[in-house]
Scaffold this motif. Structure first.
Motif, PDB file in Angstrom:
ATOM      1  N   UNK A  78     -22.847 -28.694 -24.791  1.00  0.00           N
ATOM      2  CA  UNK A  78     -24.000 -29.230 -25.967  1.00  0.00           C
ATOM      3  C   UNK A  78     -23.686 -28.689 -27.358  1.00  0.00           C
ATOM      4  N   UNK A  79     -23.400 -27.446 -27.330  1.00  0.00           N
ATOM      5  CA  UNK A  79     -22.954 -26.883 -28.721  1.00  0.00           C
ATOM      6  C   UNK A  79     -21.513 -27.164 -29.276  1.00  0.00           C
ATOM      7  N   UNK A  80     -20.698 -27.519 -28.459  1.00  0.00           N
ATOM      8  CA  UNK A  80     -19.426 -27.841 -28.951  1.00  0.00           C
ATOM      9  C   UNK A  80     -19.149 -29.234 -28.886  1.00  0.00           C
ATOM     10  N   UNK A  81     -19.765 -30.144 -28.393  1.00  0.00           N
ATOM     11  CA  UNK A  81     -19.913 -31.444 -28.535  1.00  0.00           C
ATOM     12  C   UNK A  81     -20.917 -31.787 -29.546  1.00  0.00           C
ATOM     13  N   UNK A  82     -21.909 -31.083 -29.693  1.00  0.00           N
ATOM     14  CA  UNK A  82     -23.019 -31.327 -30.847  1.00  0.00           C
ATOM     15  C   UNK A  82     -23.801 -32.484 -30.199  1.00  0.00           C
ATOM     16  N   UNK A  83     -24.586 -32.275 -29.008  1.00  0.00           N
ATOM     17  CA  UNK A  83     -25.070 -33.324 -28.236  1.00  0.00           C
ATOM     18  C   UNK A  83     -26.490 -32.756 -27.695  1.00  0.00           C
ATOM     19  N   UNK A  84     -27.408 -32.718 -28.461  1.00  0.00           N
ATOM     20  CA  UNK A  84     -28.735 -31.996 -28.140  1.00  0.00           C
ATOM     21  C   UNK A  84     -29.252 -32.443 -26.585  1.00  0.00           C
ATOM     22  N   UNK A  85     -28.966 -33.846 -26.038  1.00  0.00           N
ATOM     23  CA  UNK A  85     -29.263 -34.093 -24.845  1.00  0.00           C
ATOM     24  C   UNK A  85     -28.773 -33.190 -23.915  1.00  0.00           C
ATOM     25  N   UNK A  86     -27.635 -32.753 -24.048  1.00  0.00           N
ATOM     26  CA  UNK A  86     -27.022 -31.826 -22.994  1.00  0.00           C
ATOM     27  C   UNK A  86     -27.455 -30.430 -23.015  1.00  0.00           C
ATOM     28  N   UNK A  87     -28.376 -29.932 -24.143  1.00  0.00           N
ATOM     29  CA  UNK A  87     -28.896 -28.781 -24.254  1.00  0.00           C
ATOM     30  C   UNK A  87     -30.250 -29.020 -23.515  1.00  0.00           C
ATOM     31  N   UNK A  88     -30.901 -30.160 -23.682  1.00  0.00           N
ATOM     32  CA  UNK A  88     -32.296 -30.369 -22.742  1.00  0.00           C
ATOM     33  C   UNK A  88     -32.021 -30.674 -21.494  1.00  0.00           C
ATOM     34  N   UNK A  89     -31.023 -31.066 -21.111  1.00  0.00           N
ATOM     35  CA  UNK A  89     -30.419 -31.114 -19.516  1.00  0.00           C
ATOM     36  C   UNK A  89     -30.175 -29.868 -18.925  1.00  0.00           C
ATOM     37  N   UNK A  90     -29.252 -28.941 -19.717  1.00  0.00           N
ATOM     38  CA  UNK A  90     -28.978 -27.600 -19.057  1.00  0.00           C
ATOM     39  C   UNK A  90     -30.265 -26.580 -19.115  1.00  0.00           C
ATOM     40  N   UNK A  91     -30.865 -26.813 -19.866  1.00  0.00           N
ATOM     41  CA  UNK A  91     -32.208 -25.816 -19.855  1.00  0.00           C
ATOM     42  C   UNK A  91     -33.492 -26.255 -19.474  1.00  0.00           C
ATOM     43  N   UNK A  92     -33.695 -27.540 -18.990  1.00  0.00           N
ATOM     44  CA  UNK A  92     -34.798 -28.046 -18.649  1.00  0.00           C
ATOM     45  C   UNK A  92     -36.107 -28.177 -19.400  1.00  0.00           C
ATOM     46  N   UNK A  93     -35.682 -27.948 -20.726  1.00  0.00           N
ATOM     47  CA  UNK A  93     -36.527 -28.120 -21.893  1.00  0.00           C
ATOM     48  C   UNK A  93     -36.152 -28.742 -23.200  1.00  0.00           C
ATOM     49  N   UNK A  94     -37.052 -29.367 -23.760  1.00  0.00           N
ATOM     50  CA  UNK A  94     -36.544 -30.067 -25.065  1.00  0.00           C
ATOM     51  C   UNK A  94     -36.019 -29.244 -26.141  1.00  0.00           C
ATOM     52  N   UNK A  95     -34.588 -29.263 -26.602  1.00  0.00           N
ATOM     53  CA  UNK A  95     -34.212 -28.220 -27.543  1.00  0.00           C
ATOM     54  C   UNK A  95     -33.462 -29.433 -28.451  1.00  0.00           C
TER      55      UNK A  95
END
Length: 189
Positions: A78-95
């Motif tokens: 999420x951080x290195x690709x710059x894709x918010x959807x990966x953060x949301x997927x990995x954390x289970x909450x909207x980031x």
């Protein structure tokens, strides 16, 4: 008709038989007892790579929340690709970080320096919220990574780039079987 007769001198003592059985089982099944959810600690010279794209990353399970390490690599992506959807997927909450969408930040080299499954007696003090209620639970997995950030100019040699020591990630298995990263923190620098 034949009858079997045993000489007591040829049969090992029951305690000896039990000891030999355990010894043979440990030799035959050395991985028995290892927790499959806890990744091994990497040796000092072993670095994994999270690049700006899946193709430039060493992980082969980005986006698959099937284990703690795959979920953690999804968050790093999420951080290195710059894709918010990966953060949301990995954390289970909207980031949502406005600066991220579609902008790859760079590359991170990382290695596992500590990994463990939390038990009731080793819930770390860091897992207490402001009301002193634990955020960590027994059964959660805690992974600490050593990380090095690389940019468009490449990755500096280890002796020229300070290694970021110890970002700790806490992960939990949800009821549906997927893992989530529910918190992470670094010591103050």
């Amino acid at each position: 008709m034949h009858t079997l007769a045993f000489d007591c001198q040829t049969m090992p003592h029951p305690a000896t038989r039990a000891f030999l059985t355990v010894l043979i089982a440990l030799w035959a099944f050395p991985a028995a007892g290892k927790d499959p959810d806890v990744p091994p600690v990497d040796p000092p010279n072993r670095w994994h790579r999270m690049g700006p794209t899946d193709a430039e990353s060493s992980s082969r399970c980005i986006g698959q929340l099937i284990s703690p390490i795959c979920t953690l690599e999804t968050l790093l992506a999420c951080f290195d690709h710059g894709i918010n959807a990966l953060c949301t997927l990995a954390t289970g909450r909207k980031i949502r970080a406005e600066y991220m969408d579609g902008r790859g930040k760079g590359t991170t080299l990382y290695r596992v320096v500590m990994a463990r499954r939390l038990t009731p007696r080793d819930i770390p003090r860091r897992c207490l919220n402001d009301d002193l209620e634990p955020t960590c639970k027994a059964g959660d997995v805690q992974i600490t990574l050593s990380e090095r950030s690389c940019w468009s100019y490449g990755c500096p040699p280890p002796d020229k780039d300070p290694v970021k020591m110890g970002t700790t990630y806490n992960l939990r298995k949800e009821g549906d079987g997927r893992w989530i990263v529910y918190e992470w923190y670094s010591p103050p620098y």
